[in-house]
Write a protein that holds these residues in place. Structure first.
Motif, PDB file in Angstrom:
ATOM      1  N   LEU A   1      15.002  17.292  -9.952  1.00  0.00           N
ATOM      2  CA  LEU A   1      13.603  16.426  -9.401  1.00  0.00           C
ATOM      3  C   LEU A   1      12.947  17.302  -8.230  1.00  0.00           C
ATOM      4  O   LEU A   1      11.763  17.620  -8.367  1.00  0.00           O
ATOM      5  N   THR A   2      13.724  18.290  -7.666  1.00  0.00           N
ATOM      6  CA  THR A   2      13.112  19.273  -6.867  1.00  0.00           C
ATOM      7  C   THR A   2      12.332  20.255  -7.584  1.00  0.00           C
ATOM      8  O   THR A   2      11.336  20.644  -6.959  1.00  0.00           O
ATOM      9  N   ALA A   3      13.041  20.656  -8.480  1.00  0.00           N
ATOM     10  CA  ALA A   3      12.268  21.732  -9.299  1.00  0.00           C
ATOM     11  C   ALA A   3      10.831  21.290  -9.599  1.00  0.00           C
ATOM     12  O   ALA A   3       9.758  21.989  -9.897  1.00  0.00           O
ATOM     13  N   ARG A   4      11.224  20.050 -10.242  1.00  0.00           N
ATOM     14  CA  ARG A   4       9.854  19.423 -10.985  1.00  0.00           C
ATOM     15  C   ARG A   4       8.757  19.042  -9.849  1.00  0.00           C
ATOM     16  O   ARG A   4       7.550  19.373 -10.078  1.00  0.00           O
ATOM     17  N   ALA A   5       9.170  18.871  -8.652  1.00  0.00           N
ATOM     18  CA  ALA A   5       8.166  18.330  -7.401  1.00  0.00           C
ATOM     19  C   ALA A   5       7.528  19.910  -6.990  1.00  0.00           C
ATOM     20  O   ALA A   5       6.365  19.988  -6.817  1.00  0.00           O
ATOM     21  N   GLU A   6       8.277  20.882  -7.108  1.00  0.00           N
ATOM     22  CA  GLU A   6       7.660  22.007  -6.735  1.00  0.00           C
ATOM     23  C   GLU A   6       6.831  22.849  -7.815  1.00  0.00           C
ATOM     24  O   GLU A   6       5.752  23.262  -7.349  1.00  0.00           O
ATOM     25  N   GLU A   7       7.143  22.450  -9.012  1.00  0.00           N
ATOM     26  CA  GLU A   7       6.173  22.787 -10.077  1.00  0.00           C
ATOM     27  C   GLU A   7       4.818  22.120  -9.874  1.00  0.00           C
ATOM     28  O   GLU A   7       3.822  22.563 -10.163  1.00  0.00           O
ATOM     29  N   LEU A   8       4.867  20.850  -9.745  1.00  0.00           N
ATOM     30  CA  LEU A   8       3.674  20.065  -9.478  1.00  0.00           C
ATOM     31  C   LEU A   8       2.885  20.484  -8.210  1.00  0.00           C
ATOM     32  O   LEU A   8       1.592  19.886  -8.326  1.00  0.00           O
ATOM     33  N   LYS A   9       3.403  21.141  -7.383  1.00  0.00           N
ATOM     34  CA  LYS A   9       2.546  21.197  -6.197  1.00  0.00           C
ATOM     35  C   LYS A   9       1.703  22.658  -6.453  1.00  0.00           C
ATOM     36  O   LYS A   9       1.039  22.856  -5.488  1.00  0.00           O
TER      37      LYS A   9
ATOM     38  N   THR B   1       2.375  14.147 -10.374  1.00  0.00           N
ATOM     39  CA  THR B   1       2.012  14.640  -8.928  1.00  0.00           C
ATOM     40  C   THR B   1       3.554  14.607  -8.242  1.00  0.00           C
ATOM     41  O   THR B   1       4.593  14.019  -8.730  1.00  0.00           O
ATOM     42  N   SER B   2       3.847  15.491  -7.342  1.00  0.00           N
ATOM     43  CA  SER B   2       5.114  15.585  -6.767  1.00  0.00           C
ATOM     44  C   SER B   2       5.269  14.260  -5.945  1.00  0.00           C
ATOM     45  O   SER B   2       6.530  13.909  -5.681  1.00  0.00           O
ATOM     46  N   GLU B   3       4.332  13.356  -5.759  1.00  0.00           N
ATOM     47  CA  GLU B   3       4.530  11.992  -5.019  1.00  0.00           C
ATOM     48  C   GLU B   3       5.160  11.321  -6.023  1.00  0.00           C
ATOM     49  O   GLU B   3       6.006  10.385  -5.573  1.00  0.00           O
ATOM     50  N   GLU B   4       4.951  11.235  -7.318  1.00  0.00           N
ATOM     51  CA  GLU B   4       5.505  10.706  -8.498  1.00  0.00           C
ATOM     52  C   GLU B   4       6.937  10.750  -8.462  1.00  0.00           C
ATOM     53  O   GLU B   4       7.961  10.156  -8.602  1.00  0.00           O
ATOM     54  N   VAL B   5       7.146  12.163  -8.235  1.00  0.00           N
ATOM     55  CA  VAL B   5       8.534  12.608  -8.525  1.00  0.00           C
ATOM     56  C   VAL B   5       9.317  12.052  -7.072  1.00  0.00           C
ATOM     57  O   VAL B   5      10.681  11.842  -7.312  1.00  0.00           O
TER      58      VAL B   5
ATOM     59  N   LEU C   1      11.403  10.917 -16.770  1.00  0.00           N
ATOM     60  CA  LEU C   1      10.386  10.261 -16.068  1.00  0.00           C
ATOM     61  C   LEU C   1       9.589  11.223 -15.217  1.00  0.00           C
ATOM     62  O   LEU C   1       8.488  11.394 -15.151  1.00  0.00           O
ATOM     63  N   ALA C   2      10.580  12.382 -14.483  1.00  0.00           N
ATOM     64  CA  ALA C   2       9.961  13.424 -13.794  1.00  0.00           C
ATOM     65  C   ALA C   2       9.222  14.310 -14.551  1.00  0.00           C
ATOM     66  O   ALA C   2       8.076  14.816 -14.107  1.00  0.00           O
ATOM     67  N   ALA C   3       9.539  14.636 -15.882  1.00  0.00           N
ATOM     68  CA  ALA C   3       8.890  15.472 -16.959  1.00  0.00           C
ATOM     69  C   ALA C   3       7.481  14.951 -17.099  1.00  0.00           C
ATOM     70  O   ALA C   3       6.743  16.044 -17.355  1.00  0.00           O
ATOM     71  N   VAL C   4       7.296  13.629 -17.021  1.00  0.00           N
ATOM     72  CA  VAL C   4       5.905  13.375 -17.432  1.00  0.00           C
ATOM     73  C   VAL C   4       5.171  12.796 -16.249  1.00  0.00           C
ATOM     74  O   VAL C   4       4.050  12.287 -16.221  1.00  0.00           O
ATOM     75  N   ALA C   5       5.874  12.982 -15.121  1.00  0.00           N
ATOM     76  CA  ALA C   5       5.066  12.784 -13.833  1.00  0.00           C
ATOM     77  C   ALA C   5       3.955  13.806 -13.581  1.00  0.00           C
ATOM     78  O   ALA C   5       4.103  14.795 -14.135  1.00  0.00           O
TER      79      ALA C   5
ATOM     80  N   GLU D   1       0.845  -1.173  -0.017  1.00  0.00           N
ATOM     81  CA  GLU D   1       0.001   0.058  -0.121  1.00  0.00           C
ATOM     82  C   GLU D   1       0.935   1.148  -0.056  1.00  0.00           C
ATOM     83  O   GLU D   1       1.778   1.382   0.652  1.00  0.00           O
ATOM     84  N   ARG D   2       0.509   2.207  -0.892  1.00  0.00           N
ATOM     85  CA  ARG D   2       1.015   3.424  -0.859  1.00  0.00           C
ATOM     86  C   ARG D   2       0.170   4.543  -0.377  1.00  0.00           C
ATOM     87  O   ARG D   2      -1.065   4.409  -0.683  1.00  0.00           O
ATOM     88  N   THR D   3       0.895   5.789   0.100  1.00  0.00           N
ATOM     89  CA  THR D   3      -0.094   6.916   0.299  1.00  0.00           C
ATOM     90  C   THR D   3       0.699   8.171  -0.077  1.00  0.00           C
ATOM     91  O   THR D   3       1.858   8.231  -0.209  1.00  0.00           O
ATOM     92  N   ALA D   4      -0.120   8.981  -0.277  1.00  0.00           N
ATOM     93  CA  ALA D   4       0.249  10.290  -0.883  1.00  0.00           C
ATOM     94  C   ALA D   4      -0.656  11.387  -0.231  1.00  0.00           C
ATOM     95  O   ALA D   4      -2.017  11.150  -0.380  1.00  0.00           O
ATOM     96  N   LYS D   5      -0.377  12.639  -0.021  1.00  0.00           N
ATOM     97  CA  LYS D   5      -1.083  13.856   0.404  1.00  0.00           C
ATOM     98  C   LYS D   5      -1.485  14.486  -1.114  1.00  0.00           C
ATOM     99  O   LYS D   5      -0.713  14.910  -1.788  1.00  0.00           O
ATOM    100  N   ARG D   6      -2.811  14.943  -1.181  1.00  0.00           N
ATOM    101  CA  ARG D   6      -3.313  15.772  -2.113  1.00  0.00           C
ATOM    102  C   ARG D   6      -4.469  16.601  -1.879  1.00  0.00           C
ATOM    103  O   ARG D   6      -5.506  15.841  -1.441  1.00  0.00           O
TER     104      ARG D   6
END
Length: 367
Positions: A269-277, A244-248, A238-242, A181-186
């Motif tokens: 990866l940090t930049a992509r995660a921030e972009e997806l937030k 959500t930030s959870e996927e990153v 892979l991050a470019a097509v993610a 089981e995986r979890t993520a906040k959104r």
């Protein structure tokens, strides 16, 4: 000697499923996830052996538009398997009531031999990543494979590399097929979903040197391989097509675990995660009647539940941002974290442990 223009394959004995169809209030049905394995097959005696090994009761079952079969909802979340040659296939696919309408490899739409029409944008793309994994159930009699099919992002990301690595290790490698089981906040809610996994009881050094055990050695064929070097994924792509930030975050953990993380990748990866937030409007379009974007019994990738849990990946991105102002590299940050946590690495730490480290960094307690 086989016929040269015929591609041989191992007989499929049945399917391993992690979803089922359940009734709705309107009288229809919808796909729903399971927290244990469900197996289906045309052979009742075969499923009776499955039930004896993993629990459950064999019952009749008829797939949409298909002939009558049988199913058993087991008690198992982990089953011993053997990984055969060429165990995985992956495509972007679009399904409707009339069957598969598109099957793309990212470049070519294979059903009509034309350029891929699924589109590069994951949020606009109608096609879903479809991962099919063939395994041999180690403790169930019968010569053939069982197929597991997933339409989830994490299965598409994680299963192929592990399965292909094991398949190249010299023969049928003993492994375990599991559910995690995986979890993520959104948007203030927690997403929960089940991901199929493969793991082994073989030390990495033994596996990479081609050493296998038990039944794997008995069915091994061909010369042993001296070593296997898994290809390095293109994490930035892979991050470019993610979506959500959870996927990153999952990509981050994978890179750290594989020893591929460096400062350049950490920044990307940090930049992509921030972009997806950045908050985005949820898309709530329903599938037209008579159509579906995937075959029957597709797993629901995630569902919303109330929870106050926190995703460790989100905390780690906060740590990276904080230590960046101090001029620390990724390796220095990981070393300092391990020193404060008895050798524990950030990739396997809990959100609470990461949050405590972040607080210590901000308080100037970490040197």
């Amino acid at each position: 000697m086989p016929i040269l223009d015929l591609q041989q394959r191992i007989r499929e004995l049945g399917r391993i499923r992690i979803g089922q169809k359940v009734p709705t209030a309107s009288g229809g049905t919808r796909p729903a996830k399971l927290n244990r394995f469900r197996l289906t097959s045309p052979s009742r005696p075969l499923l009776e052996r499955v039930a004896a090994a993993y629990g459950g009761t064999v019952a009749p079952w008829t797939p949409d538009g298909g002939a009558g079969q049988f199913e058993v909802l087991t008690d198992a979340t982990r089953m011993p398997i053997l990984v055969p040659h060429q165990p995985v296939s992956q495509y972007y696919e679009l399904w409707s009531g009339g069957g598969c309408q598109r099957r793309c490899d990212g470049v070519t739409e294979l059903l009509r031999d034309r350029p891929c029409v699924c589109g590069p944008d994951p949020e606009q793309r109608q096609c879903k990543p479809t991962t099919r994994l063939n395994v041999v159930l180690r403790d169930i009699p019968g010569v053939g494979v069982w197929r597991l099919e997933s339409h989830g992002y994490y299965a598409a990301l994680e299963l192929p590399g592990v399965a292909e690595l094991l398949a190249k290790a010299g023969g049928y490698v003993e492994a375990y097929l599991g559910l995690e089981e995986r979890t993520a906040k959104r948007d203030g809610k927690t997403l929960r979903w089940m991901v199929p996994t493969i793991d082994v009881d073989i030390a990495p050094a033994a596996l990479l040197s081609g050493q296998t055990t038990g039944a794997a050695a008995a069915v091994s064929s061909g010369p042993e391989r001296a070593a296997i070097e898994a290809p390095r994924p293109d994490y930035a792509a892979l991050a470019a097509v993610a979506t959500t930030s959870e996927e990153v975050g999952a990509l981050w953990k994978k890179a750290v675990g594989a020893g591929h993380m460096d400062d350049a990748l950490a920044k990307a990866l940090t930049a992509r995660a921030e972009e997806l937030k950045t908050p985005k409007q949820e898309q709530g379009q329903e599938t037209p009647a008579g159509e579906s974007s995937a075959p029957a019994d597709e797993v629901i990738d995630a569902e919303f539940v109330d929870d106050d849990g926190e995703d460790p990946a989100d905390v780690w991105f906060e740590i990276v941002a904080a230590v960046g102002r101090l001029g620390w590299s990724t390796s220095e940050t990981e070393r300092r974290f391990a020193e404060r946590n008895n050798g524990l690495m950030p990739g396997t730490a809990s959100a609470g442990q990461l949050r405590a480290f972040l607080a210590a960094v901000k308080a100037g307690e970490v040197q």
